[in-house]
Design a protein around this motif. Structure first.
Motif: not given
Ligand code: ZN
Length: 433
Positions: A260-262, A270-274, A277-279
């Protein structure tokens, strides 16, 4: 409690199935011999001792000694007499998969489900309970209650262990839940294994729900008979379970499978992982709903507007799928876009892992079926190298809560003594290939 269970219970799981450093060569040879005998009886049950000797390259004395041991612990049973071939009618041995059991427990869609299985992972009993709590501690206490309910009618000494499937980041070696963004659990480490073992006195293994769902799909779903599989759980988050040679591949720190974070769009949101453009920003349930709301706002005739009577905040992935199935162009386009981004990310994983099967699972993968599968496959076919592409069947998932619970029980079986003896035989055979 045997050596392997003690190690699992004390927090030192034996992931490698190999001959650990505390196993002497004599013990290892005995374990392999036991595996050969048990496997032969399992494959040819019922079978006489003399017939057994034809299938196992061991002395009759060794076979006799191992058979006695397996009869003592209930894994084998004397099952009547064979037809006479001239002399005394020989006793038949049969394999008893219900002699030992495993428990699996998970939470999904506000429901906690525990399942009891036999040694083959066949379900014997389910126990579901609605869960409306909020904290991970409350979830674990509910799981303990459901497991106790399952155990009421059985002899708990026959249970080898418990597998627990949780949403979020799980440290498998420590048995802890670290964080679950999708559940909003950001408060710190929860010692799940310690809580379960103190309450239930059974060795416990804890893993991320997506990893365990892959085992469930192998056991009772579309993955039966597959040894190398990539299972993608698509829900509020997106994560994969990697099945490598029949076992889950956890990686160096339990995080293998975070597809999911590719990055699928270099300068995306911005994704919650920082990262950007994550999947998950394009193909998770919440991303799909947000995209559908935007599309429906721009399309006055969209069925998504009609079905929500204009209140687009009521849109869910279920409603979007319903509209797409009715032919709504905007809803179909939303699913096509999500599938395209899934295909971009998963083509990379197919090139790396070369699995026999790729499953689009989790709540969205299962319920969307071809609506998500077809655009994903189209994109994968555009981007994946020919050899891994031609090896992989790409399908929708077929199991949800109960299948995940079964996967948790199978994980417990894979990390307890009884499965080690099968695995050690496989390792021994591989060593001679
Ligand atoms: Zn992410």
């Amino acid at each position: 409690m045997n050596v392997q269970l003690s190690r699992l219970a004390s927090g030192t799981p034996s992931w490698d199935y190999g001959l650990g450093k505390d196993v002497t060569s004599a013990e290892a040879i005995r374990a392999m011999s036991r595996a050969q005998v048990l496997r032969a009886v399992r494959e040819h049950t019922p079978i006489s001792r003399s017939e057994l000797a034809k299938h196992v390259p061991l002395s009759r004395a060794t076979i006799s000694s191992i058979v006695s041991e397996l009869l003592d612990n209930g894994l084998l049973l004397e099952a009547g007499l064979a037809t006479s071939t001239g002399g005394r009618r020989p006793a038949l041995l049969s394999y008893q998969p219900e002699a030992k059991m495993a428990l699996g427990v998970t939470m999904f869609n506000n429901e906690v489900v525990a399942v009891l299985t036999d040694l083959e992972g066949h379900p014997l009993k389910y126990c579901p309970r609605v869960w409306t709590g909020r904290t991970p501690e409350d979830l674990i206490h509910t799981m303990i209650g459901v497991v106790k309910e399952v155990c009421q009618s059985i002899d708990c000494r026959r249970v080898l262990g418990i597998g627990v499937g949780l949403p979020g980041v799980v440290d498998v070696s420590q048995g802890t839940l670290e964080i679950s963004v999708s559940m909003g659990w950001l408060g710190g480490r929860v010692e799940v294994r310690r809580m379960m073992e103190e309450a239930l006195h059974l060795p416990t293994i804890v893993a991320n729900r997506s990893r365990i769902a892959a085992l469930g799909e192998l056991q009772v779903g579309v993955g039966r008979g597959i040894s190398n599989l990539l299972y993608v759980f698509i829900g509020q988050g997106i994560a994969a379970g990697i099945v490598f040679d029949d076992g889950i591949y956890f990686g160096a720190s339990s995080s293998a499978g975070e597809v999911g974070h590719i990055t699928v769009v270099a300068d995306g949101p911005l994704c919650q992982c920082g990262n950007h453009g994550c999947l998950e920003m394009y193909a998770s349930e919440s991303a799909i709903v947000a995209r559908a709301i935007a599309k429906a706002r721009a399309e006055p005739d969209s069925a998504m507007r009609r079905i929500t009577k204009g209140n687009l905040q009521l849109l869910t992935t279920d409603l979007i799928i319903d509209c797409a199935r009715q032919g709504d162009a905007a809803a179909i386009e939303v699913m096509n876009e999500a599938g395209t981004y899934l295909g971009i990310a998963l083509s990379a994983t197919l090139n790396i892992l070369n699995p026999q099967m790729l499953v689009l699972g989790g709540p969205l993968g299962c319920k969307a079926g071809p609506l998500l599968l077809e655009p994903t496959v189209r994109e994968i076919e555009r981007r994946t190298l020919f050899i891994p592409l031609s090896a992989a069947r790409i399908v929708s998932g077929s199991t949800e809560t109960e299948g995940i619970a079964i996967g948790a029980a199978v994980l417990a079986l894979k990390h307890t003594h009884i499965n080690r003896i099968f695995s050690e035989e496989r390792l021994a055979n591989n060593g001679h290939d």
